[in-house]
Motif scaffolding. Structure first.
Motif, PDB file in Angstrom:
ATOM      1  N   LYS A  31      46.255 112.325  24.131  1.00  0.00           N
ATOM      2  CA  LYS A  31      47.262 111.416  23.581  1.00  0.00           C
ATOM      3  C   LYS A  31      48.574 112.156  23.331  1.00  0.00           C
TER       4      LYS A  31
ATOM      5  N   GLN B 111      52.160 111.649  25.267  1.00  0.00           N
ATOM      6  CA  GLN B 111      53.338 111.310  24.462  1.00  0.00           C
ATOM      7  C   GLN B 111      54.494 112.259  24.758  1.00  0.00           C
TER       8      GLN B 111
ATOM      9  N   ASP C 239      55.857 111.604  28.351  1.00  0.00           N
ATOM     10  CA  ASP C 239      56.605 110.343  28.378  1.00  0.00           C
ATOM     11  C   ASP C 239      57.933 110.476  27.648  1.00  0.00           C
ATOM     12  N   LEU C 240      57.908 111.147  26.498  1.00  0.00           N
ATOM     13  CA  LEU C 240      59.109 111.299  25.687  1.00  0.00           C
ATOM     14  C   LEU C 240      60.143 112.159  26.405  1.00  0.00           C
TER      15      LEU C 240
ATOM     16  N   TRP D  80      62.980 105.305  17.702  1.00  0.00           N
ATOM     17  CA  TRP D  80      61.665 105.931  17.867  1.00  0.00           C
ATOM     18  C   TRP D  80      61.106 106.356  16.511  1.00  0.00           C
TER      19      TRP D  80
ATOM     20  N   THR E 137      57.728 115.227  18.460  1.00  0.00           N
ATOM     21  CA  THR E 137      56.277 115.050  18.374  1.00  0.00           C
ATOM     22  C   THR E 137      55.691 115.825  17.201  1.00  0.00           C
TER      23      THR E 137
END
Length: 413
Positions: free
Chosen positions: A3, A7, A10-11, A37, A116
């Protein structure tokens, strides 16, 4: 872990897809994306704008001390000739473990990592009440950072006990310092005359040429007297090794001592020359823009005074821009935690580096904030065509940063 990996990938890709080219360096769109975000994850943030259309985004959680800052800049350099890119520079395309695009390495990959890490650890910091964690996405680093980190530090918005700047160091290295900036203009003034009778004039270009040669002699002389801080000797050698390795890819026949001189002395680069107005006139004005980078232990003002005294009346020395060299002691807590994190998480003994360029870390260090530069990407890829960051490096730096931040706040012994 999958996950987190998805993330970050993608970010990074989405951040690349929002152009924030400097010049002009407008960060309205990317700042809006980051603010939304954070808001969608339940974090409040504030926007500080010191130059039109160049907002900065700051989010903080927790209370009291210690205060740790996670910083990254949002602007990127221009893509150049877009036909030289294998994939469009703002595609954020993910291919075979790499995320491509302008800013992938410098430094939207780093931004994605600290976003993140902040989202992951902020609830723990808030719940435990063990200090304050600050996330800052800032403007204008590529052209000096004046309406970005410099202004935020000056206004007391970005003040803490330690900072991590996620500029590209590569997962196995970290930067503890950087050379200072000393940019000056040498100006020679002559007397005009017809080009067919140069004896009647005083050629400013010829005077400038002599001044340039003398200036180079003076800098070489100055360099022989430099005394570097003893705690940085190893870091300077490490830096030379990194630059030597990068140079080999270009087929250059340079040595370790060449790069030790580059890192540990004042460099000398005549960058722009202007003079004369017509081929058949003796020029009465000529100037050189000279770029010099100054190692820790030396002040740019010392260099300028040395040039002025040595040049005498050969040319005037005008200051264009200066910044002090700066470093964080290898013994500081945040440096030790990043070092330890690389050792324990990645199983590699890292080497601290001094870089020849400047980062926003200089403004934090100038305020007395111990600062380490650690983030994904290789310095050689910054500003290059087909810039990319590897997924592996994104994950490495994420894991090391989580380790360091947790221990900084005592979240995990």
């Amino acid at each position: 872990m999958a996950k987190v990996e998805n993330q970050i990938i993608d970010l990074t890709s989405r951040l690349i897809q929002i152009p924030s080219v400097n010049p002009p360096g407008y960060t309205v769109n990317i700042a809006g994306f980051i603010k939304d975000w954070l808001n969608n994850l339940g974090f409040r943030s504030e926007v500080r704008e010191y130059a039109k259309d160049k907002p900065n985004v700051i989010a903080r959680v927790g209370r009291g001390k210690p205060v740790l800052i996670l910083n990254g800049h949002m602007d990127v350099v221009p893509p150049g000739d877009e036909t030289k890119w294998v994939y469009p520079p703002f595609s954020g395309k993910v291919v075979e473990g790499r995320v491509y695009g302008r800013g992938a390495t410098d430094m939207k990959g780093g931004l994605a990592v600290i976003m993140t890490v902040f989202a992951e650890l902020a609830p723990l910091v808030e719940r435990q009440g063990s200090g304050t964690l600050i996330f800052s996405a800032t403007a204008d680093e590529e052209t000096g950072g004046h309406p970005g980190v410099e202004a935020l530090v000056r206004d007391g918005v970005l003040i803490g006990d330690a900072a991590i700047v996620a500029e590209p160091s590569g997962g196995f290295r970290y930067y503890i310092g950087e050379k200072g900036l000393c940019q000056v203009k040498l100006v020679a003034v002559g007397r005009p005359a017809h080009g067919s009778l140069p004896i009647l004039g005083d050629n400013a270009i010829m005077k400038l040429v002599r001044a340039i040669n003398k200036a180079e002699e003076l800098i070489n002389e100055f360099n022989r007297g430099i005394k570097l801080p003893s705690e940085l000797i190893d870091a300077i050698k490490n830096s030379a090794e990194v630059y030597l390795e990068a140079s080999r890819a270009s087929g250059l026949n340079l040595t370790l001592s060449d790069f030790e001189r580059v890192v540990g002395t004042v460099s000398f680069n005549p960058g722009v020359v202007r003079g004369g107005s017509k081929i058949n006139m003796v020029p009465d004005h000529a100037e050189l823009e000279l770029d010099m980078r100054v190692p820790p232990g030396v002040s740019p003002n010392q260099v300028i005074d040395y040039l002025r005294n040595g040049l005498g009346g050969m040319a005037d020395v005008e200051v264009l821009d200066i910044s002090e060299p700066n470093y964080t002691s290898p013994g500081e807590t945040i440096v030790r935690l990043i070092h330890e994190g690389i050792e324990r998480v990645l199983g590699v003994t890292p080497k601290p580096i001094i870089v020849t360029g400047a980062t926003d870390g200089r403004y934090l260090r100038a305020r007395g904030i111990p600062t380490v530069v650690y983030g994904p990407g290789e310095l050689a890829l910054a500003h290059a065509y087909n810039e990319y960051v590897t997924v592996e490096d994104l994950l490495r730096t994420h894991d090391v940063m989580v380790y360091a931040v947790k221990r900084f706040f005592g979240l995990e012994k």
